[in-house]
Design an enzyme around this catalytic site. Structure first.
Site, PDB file in Angstrom:
ATOM      1  N   ARG A  32       0.821  -1.223   0.000  1.00 41.56           N
ATOM      2  CA  ARG A  32       0.000   0.000   0.000  1.00 41.56           C
ATOM      3  C   ARG A  32       0.856   1.274   0.000  1.00 41.56           C
ATOM      4  NH1 ARG A  32      -5.373   1.951   1.567  1.00 41.56           N
ATOM      5  NH2 ARG A  32      -5.148   3.726   2.949  1.00 41.56           N
ATOM      6  N   ILE A  58      -6.807   8.354  -1.133  1.00 43.92           N
ATOM      7  CA  ILE A  58      -6.803   6.890  -1.126  1.00 43.92           C
ATOM      8  C   ILE A  58      -7.692   6.501   0.059  1.00 43.92           C
ATOM      9  CG2 ILE A  58      -4.608   6.913   0.178  1.00 43.92           C
ATOM     10  CD1 ILE A  58      -3.954   4.164  -0.951  1.00 43.92           C
ATOM     11  N   SER A  59      -8.605   5.565  -0.142  1.00 40.35           N
ATOM     12  CA  SER A  59      -9.551   5.192   0.915  1.00 40.35           C
ATOM     13  C   SER A  59      -8.848   4.549   2.103  1.00 40.35           C
ATOM     14  CB  SER A  59     -10.588   4.213   0.368  1.00 40.35           C
ATOM     15  OG  SER A  59     -11.239   4.756  -0.750  1.00 40.35           O
ATOM     16  N   HIS A  60      -9.509   4.608   3.279  1.00 36.66           N
ATOM     17  CA  HIS A  60      -9.009   3.915   4.477  1.00 36.66           C
ATOM     18  C   HIS A  60      -8.811   2.426   4.159  1.00 36.66           C
ATOM     19  CE1 HIS A  60     -10.809   7.341   6.499  1.00 36.66           C
ATOM     20  NE2 HIS A  60     -10.451   6.903   7.684  1.00 36.66           N
ATOM     21  N   PRO A  61      -7.834   1.780   4.774  1.00 31.65           N
ATOM     22  CA  PRO A  61      -7.692   0.330   4.595  1.00 31.65           C
ATOM     23  C   PRO A  61      -8.997  -0.425   4.923  1.00 31.65           C
ATOM     24  CG  PRO A  61      -5.770   1.203   5.734  1.00 31.65           C
ATOM     25  CD  PRO A  61      -6.740   2.343   5.608  1.00 31.65           C
TER      26      PRO A  61
END
Ligand code: SAH
Length: 205
Positions: A32, A58-61
């Site tokens: 990531r 970028i979205s949260h994990p």
């Protein structure tokens, strides 16, 4: 160092309620930190969204894990992703064995993601454009995943789902949305509201 961070991230995701072993496994393997801008790598495995330019993130994990789990990806399935962003979700879907078609409206973001994913040897089909139209050429899709918050569901997306296909989309205004999962049936849709989350806005509807 990043390997340990990834392991910790996955342990946290499991505690947060992610149970799908394949999702956890691929998230432990995809780097990531290569999907975030230079200088932010050390934050890549934290539970947060990070800026990727053009006011996008970028979205949260957890968001990526939850969406990937909800559509229950099977090997060889055709998946349409709307909102390529960093390409991280694209990579996760590829690793899960899907054939991924991805659309991004901001040209520079889409090009950066495609370059990054290609350099990592992923196979996918990408285009720059308005995802509200879906991608008729490759329809129907087994799943459609929308990674930006929309006030309403673009009608085209429903039409491009295969029977029993799943559409996952955050529905709501700019302040927050409800991540909603639709499953297409012969006489309609089953709808499940998963969680309240906050995505960047879906543009173009
Ligand atoms: N899953 C991605 C999320 C990126 S944020 C990641 O983790 O990196 C959402 C992305 O959706 C942004 O890049 C934004 O430009 C894009 N987007 C918003 N509306 C769109 C539309 N109508 N069509 C295609 N992409 C759109």
């Amino acid at each position: 160092m990043y390997r340990l961070k990834r392991k910790n991230m996955v342990s946290r995701l499991a505690i947060m309620g992610i149970t799908n072993e394949s999702v956890l496994k691929v998230m432990e393997s995809v780097p990531r930190h290569l999907f975030v801008p230079m200088g932010l790598e050390h934050q890549a495995y934290d539970e947060k969204a990070l800026p990727i330019g053009f006011e996008q993130t970028i979205s949260h994990p957890y968001t990526v894990a939850l969406m990937s789990q909800a559509i229950n990806v099977e090997y060889g399935q055709k998946i349409l992703e709307i909102g390529t962003g960093s390409g991280y979700q694209t990579a996760i879907l590829c690793e899960l064995g899907a054939q991924v078609f991805t659309i991004e409206r901001i040209s520079q973001i889409g090009k950066n993601a495609a370059k990054r994913l290609s350099s990592m040897k992923y196979h996918f089909v990408a285009r720059i454009g308005n995802g509200a139209l879906g991608w008729q050429t490759y329809a129907p899709f087994d799943s459609i995943i929308v990674t930006a918050g929309a006030p309403v569901i673009p009608e085209n997306l429903f039409n491009q789902l295969s029977m029993n296909g799943k559409l996952i989309i955050p529905i709501g205004g700019k302040e927050g949305q409800i991540l909603t999962l639709y499953t297409k049936h012969e006489n309609g849709y089953k709808k499940i509201e998963l969680e309240s989350l906050k995505f960047v806005p879906f543009i173009g509807i």
